[in-house]
Design a protein around this motif. Structure first.
Motif, PDB file in Angstrom:
ATOM      1  N   TYR A 190       0.854  -1.167   0.000  1.00 20.54           N
ATOM      2  CA  TYR A 190       0.000   0.000   0.000  1.00 20.54           C
ATOM      3  C   TYR A 190       0.901   1.231   0.000  1.00 20.54           C
ATOM      4  O   TYR A 190       1.618   1.488   0.976  1.00 20.54           O
ATOM      5  CB  TYR A 190      -0.915   0.011   1.233  1.00 20.54           C
ATOM      6  CG  TYR A 190      -1.760  -1.237   1.364  1.00 20.54           C
ATOM      7  CD1 TYR A 190      -2.975  -1.342   0.711  1.00 20.54           C
ATOM      8  CD2 TYR A 190      -1.312  -2.320   2.137  1.00 20.54           C
ATOM      9  CE1 TYR A 190      -3.751  -2.500   0.823  1.00 20.54           C
ATOM     10  CE2 TYR A 190      -2.084  -3.468   2.260  1.00 20.54           C
ATOM     11  CZ  TYR A 190      -3.300  -3.551   1.585  1.00 20.54           C
ATOM     12  OH  TYR A 190      -4.057  -4.681   1.693  1.00 20.54           O
ATOM     13  N   THR A 191       0.876   1.955  -1.087  1.00 22.99           N
ATOM     14  CA  THR A 191       1.734   3.146  -1.182  1.00 22.99           C
ATOM     15  C   THR A 191       0.878   4.349  -1.539  1.00 22.99           C
ATOM     16  O   THR A 191      -0.107   4.241  -2.268  1.00 22.99           O
ATOM     17  CB  THR A 191       2.819   2.981  -2.261  1.00 22.99           C
ATOM     18  OG1 THR A 191       2.194   2.735  -3.523  1.00 22.99           O
ATOM     19  CG2 THR A 191       3.744   1.828  -1.918  1.00 22.99           C
ATOM     20  N   TYR A 192       1.284   5.503  -1.035  1.00 24.02           N
ATOM     21  CA  TYR A 192       0.527   6.701  -1.379  1.00 24.02           C
ATOM     22  C   TYR A 192       0.981   7.202  -2.746  1.00 24.02           C
ATOM     23  O   TYR A 192       2.026   6.831  -3.267  1.00 24.02           O
ATOM     24  CB  TYR A 192       0.638   7.763  -0.295  1.00 24.02           C
ATOM     25  CG  TYR A 192       1.993   8.407  -0.127  1.00 24.02           C
ATOM     26  CD1 TYR A 192       2.281   9.618  -0.733  1.00 24.02           C
ATOM     27  CD2 TYR A 192       2.968   7.811   0.692  1.00 24.02           C
ATOM     28  CE1 TYR A 192       3.514  10.230  -0.551  1.00 24.02           C
ATOM     29  CE2 TYR A 192       4.188   8.412   0.883  1.00 24.02           C
ATOM     30  CZ  TYR A 192       4.463   9.625   0.261  1.00 24.02           C
ATOM     31  OH  TYR A 192       5.682  10.218   0.448  1.00 24.02           O
ATOM     32  N   GLN A 193       0.187   8.078  -3.345  1.00 20.72           N
ATOM     33  CA  GLN A 193       0.328   8.429  -4.752  1.00 20.72           C
ATOM     34  C   GLN A 193       1.694   9.001  -5.083  1.00 20.72           C
ATOM     35  O   GLN A 193       2.240   8.749  -6.146  1.00 20.72           O
ATOM     36  CB  GLN A 193      -0.767   9.428  -5.145  1.00 20.72           C
ATOM     37  CG  GLN A 193      -0.817   9.729  -6.638  1.00 20.72           C
ATOM     38  CD  GLN A 193      -1.986  10.633  -6.987  1.00 20.72           C
ATOM     39  OE1 GLN A 193      -2.729  11.061  -6.116  1.00 20.72           O
ATOM     40  NE2 GLN A 193      -2.147  10.914  -8.265  1.00 20.72           N
ATOM     41  N   ASN A 194       2.261   9.793  -4.198  1.00 19.15           N
ATOM     42  CA  ASN A 194       3.521  10.468  -4.487  1.00 19.15           C
ATOM     43  C   ASN A 194       4.741   9.694  -3.991  1.00 19.15           C
ATOM     44  O   ASN A 194       5.789  10.278  -3.728  1.00 19.15           O
ATOM     45  CB  ASN A 194       3.521  11.870  -3.886  1.00 19.15           C
ATOM     46  CG  ASN A 194       2.445  12.744  -4.499  1.00 19.15           C
ATOM     47  OD1 ASN A 194       2.206  12.671  -5.693  1.00 19.15           O
ATOM     48  ND2 ASN A 194       1.797  13.563  -3.677  1.00 19.15           N
ATOM     49  N   SER A 195       4.611   8.407  -3.834  1.00 15.96           N
ATOM     50  CA  SER A 195       5.732   7.587  -3.373  1.00 15.96           C
ATOM     51  C   SER A 195       6.899   7.683  -4.358  1.00 15.96           C
ATOM     52  O   SER A 195       6.747   7.481  -5.565  1.00 15.96           O
ATOM     53  CB  SER A 195       5.283   6.130  -3.244  1.00 15.96           C
ATOM     54  OG  SER A 195       6.380   5.294  -2.980  1.00 15.96           O
ATOM     55  N   VAL A 196       8.083   8.011  -3.838  1.00 13.75           N
ATOM     56  CA  VAL A 196       9.288   8.144  -4.666  1.00 13.75           C
ATOM     57  C   VAL A 196      10.454   7.452  -3.963  1.00 13.75           C
ATOM     58  O   VAL A 196      10.408   7.214  -2.748  1.00 13.75           O
ATOM     59  CB  VAL A 196       9.640   9.627  -4.920  1.00 13.75           C
ATOM     60  CG1 VAL A 196       8.596  10.283  -5.801  1.00 13.75           C
ATOM     61  CG2 VAL A 196       9.783  10.379  -3.599  1.00 13.75           C
ATOM     62  N   PRO A 197      11.519   7.137  -4.698  1.00 17.76           N
ATOM     63  CA  PRO A 197      12.692   6.490  -4.068  1.00 17.76           C
ATOM     64  C   PRO A 197      13.476   7.461  -3.194  1.00 17.76           C
ATOM     65  O   PRO A 197      14.305   8.223  -3.684  1.00 17.76           O
ATOM     66  CB  PRO A 197      13.524   6.030  -5.276  1.00 17.76           C
ATOM     67  CG  PRO A 197      12.590   6.035  -6.440  1.00 17.76           C
ATOM     68  CD  PRO A 197      11.627   7.144  -6.163  1.00 17.76           C
ATOM     69  N   ILE A 198      13.222   7.449  -1.901  1.00 15.87           N
ATOM     70  CA  ILE A 198      13.960   8.318  -0.980  1.00 15.87           C
ATOM     71  C   ILE A 198      14.598   7.530   0.156  1.00 15.87           C
ATOM     72  O   ILE A 198      15.285   8.107   1.004  1.00 15.87           O
ATOM     73  CB  ILE A 198      13.044   9.411  -0.388  1.00 15.87           C
ATOM     74  CG1 ILE A 198      11.904   8.776   0.404  1.00 15.87           C
ATOM     75  CG2 ILE A 198      12.519  10.340  -1.485  1.00 15.87           C
ATOM     76  CD1 ILE A 198      11.080   9.790   1.202  1.00 15.87           C
ATOM     77  N   LEU A 199      14.406   6.215   0.176  1.00 15.58           N
ATOM     78  CA  LEU A 199      14.898   5.412   1.295  1.00 15.58           C
ATOM     79  C   LEU A 199      16.406   5.218   1.205  1.00 15.58           C
ATOM     80  O   LEU A 199      16.931   4.723   0.210  1.00 15.58           O
ATOM     81  CB  LEU A 199      14.193   4.059   1.319  1.00 15.58           C
ATOM     82  CG  LEU A 199      12.667   4.104   1.452  1.00 15.58           C
ATOM     83  CD1 LEU A 199      12.077   2.707   1.345  1.00 15.58           C
ATOM     84  CD2 LEU A 199      12.279   4.763   2.781  1.00 15.58           C
TER      85      LEU A 199
END
Length: 524
Positions: free
Chosen positions: A19-28
């Motif tokens: 479950y990811t929100y719409q603006n999920s981006v690679p920041i981890l």
């Protein structure tokens, strides 16, 4: 390399719910083993734990990402729309899961290192694909704006018409026009987009590669099977990274980094290198980029001692009509089109020569031609004119191939024969005797001036009667009939060979200008 929870899910190979929100981006940036006493206060950290360890009171930072073995009792996607949650639906120990996540971070880090190394070593685009096939896991293609294939995955088992065209080296414009996926739409995006292709009968994921915000090519991910199933968001994120690597490599290459007329330059270089043998493909690519190269054409090669080729290129294209220019083999290579049978006009030649002299350049010009398939041959003419002209006429700045075609033929002949064997023996016989060598120059000038006594005498600075005396003596010495047109042609060809030997093979044993006692003041 920062990751997204979607990228991690792509490589976990476990049964999951994400479950990811719409603006999920690679920041981890890193994973962290989660316990009940921890707080989730950093959106750049991936928290890994058991369902019972996560408590909703721990959530402080919107955009947090967590991996949970099992579903936390409090969790509902609708209640927490701004966090990313990956739920593991398999029986796995927390230590094993955490180690797998660490391995995935390491896996992508190693991929980034390998890709950067390839770019720094000036490797090919194909090397980037070879390095990324396993990471992306689907067939990859890179094409330029003119639909030419730059590199592909080593995969050909597909009934996809578009993929087959890509593997053939070029996508037909007419085929693309029939497709629901249009380049005019793709270029508007800075991220991967997925569209159903009516030609391929499947979803295609594609993203434009940009240099200085200029689209220079497209990366596409293909599905070998006909399907309407979309690629995962994790694949989108990985492809976005891959596209950045491709753009970085293309930007490090001078040819790809040109921001002016990039599509035409790809085609022009293909023509120069002789990579196209199909007139229909040339017409199709010209049509796609809306260029017209009608009527007669000539090529120019312009050499410079400076490193300002880009500035010179942009300027010359502004002052000479119907000219397109690229930087190739450390020189400017230009094509001028829409010419009549007379070639370049005197006005254009004067303008070109003034610019050449002003910038301390040298220019080789090909013969007029009409078929673009022959571009490579005429490019060789410009190089031959430059190389020969710089030696034979050091003070000139523009060298027309038509003035050097005979010497070019002799050069080619010298690669497999002793060219003196093609000379008329009487010239060398005359040169052996020092008293006769003045007659050699007399014979040369006489033949060059179509056997005109008056003009030849004037060029040699002697009286007309002296010229007549020398010609008669020549006839007596070599016993040849100079009224024979075929003989005169053979003698002129012989002089051209000896000129070539003088400049390019000065130590040849039969160099008539290097014999003891030769008077170099006679040599023009």
């Amino acid at each position: 390399m920062n990751l997204s929870i979607d990228m991690i899910n792509e490589k976990l190979n476990l049964k999951t719910q994400i479950y990811t929100y719409q603006n999920s981006v690679p920041i981890l940036e890193r994973p962290r083993l989660f316990s009940e006493n921890c707080k989730i206060d950093n959106s750049k950290v991936l928290y890994v734990g058991n369902a019972q360890a996560f408590n909703k009171t721990n959530f402080i930072n919107p955009g947090a990402s967590l991996i949970s073995i099992g579903t936390p009792k409090w969790f509902s996607p609708n209640d927490y729309p701004t966090i990313n949650v990956l739920i593991i639906d398999e029986n796995i120990s927390l230590v094993d899961l955490f180690n797998r996540v660490l391995d995935i971070f390491l896996y992508f880090s190693k991929w980034e290192t390998r890709m950067d190394k390839l770019i720094n070593n000036n490797c090919e685009l194909q090397d980037l694909i070879d390095c990324s096939d396993e990471v992306i896991g689907w067939p990859i293609s890179i094409i330029d704006r003119a639909q030419k294939t730059l590199a592909t995955s080593k995969f050909d088992e597909s009934d996809d018409i578009i993929w087959q065209e890509i593997c053939s080296g070029y996508i037909c414009t007419e085929l693309l026009r029939q497709d629901s996926v249009q380049i005019s739409e793709v270029v508007n995006y800075n991220r991967p987009i997925q569209r159903y292709s009516t030609v391929s009968k499947r979803i295609i994921l594609t993203q434009p590669a940009r240099i200085n915000n200029h689209v220079v090519g497209f990366i596409a991910i293909h599905n070998p099977n006909r399907t309407e199933e979309y690629f995962s968001k994790g694949i989108e994120h990985i492809v976005n990274y891959f596209t950045k690597f491709v753009a970085k490599m293309m930007n490090s290459n001078e040819f790809y980094s040109m921001s002016r007329g990039v599509m035409f330059e790809y085609l022009f270089v293909d023509l120069i290198e002789g990579n196209i043998s199909d007139s229909a493909e040339i017409s199709d690519r010209l049509l796609f980029i809306n260029w017209s190269l009608d009527d007669g054409k000539i090529l120019l090669s312009i050499s410079s001692q400076c490193d300002n080729l880009k500035t010179l290129r942009d300027y010359i294209m502004q002052i000479i009509p119907n000219m397109h220019c690229v930087i190739y083999e450390k020189r400017l290579v230009a094509i001028i089109s829409n010419l009549s049978d007379q070639g370049l006009s005197d006005g254009v030649l004067e303008q070109l020569e003034a610019w050449i002299i002003k910038n301390n350049l040298k220019c080789g010009i090909s013969n007029l031609f009409y078929d673009l398939i022959e571009t490579k041959k005429y490019y060789e003419q410009t190089k031959a004119a430059l190389n020969l002209g710089k030696v034979l006429h050091t003070k000139k700045t523009i060298y027309k191939y038509s003035d050097y075609s005979l010497y070019h033929a002799i050069l080619k002949l010298s690669e497999s024969h002793d060219i003196v064997d093609f000379c008329h023996p009487s010239i060398h016989e005359l040169a052996v005797e020092p008293c006769n060598r003045i007659l050699i120059e007399t014979l040369r000038v006489y033949l060059q001036n179509d056997c005109n006594i008056t003009v030849s005498a004037k060029e040699l600075f002697i009286h007309r009667n002296s010229m007549i005396y020398r010609i008669n003596k020549l006839k007596d010495e070599i016993k040849l009939d100079l009224s024979d047109a075929d003989l005169r042609l053979q003698l002129q060809f012989s002089f051209a060979i000896y000129d070539f030997i003088r400049w390019f093979y000065p130590n040849h044993p039969k160099n008539i200008y290097n014999l003891d006692g030769v008077d170099e003041t006679l040599i023009k």
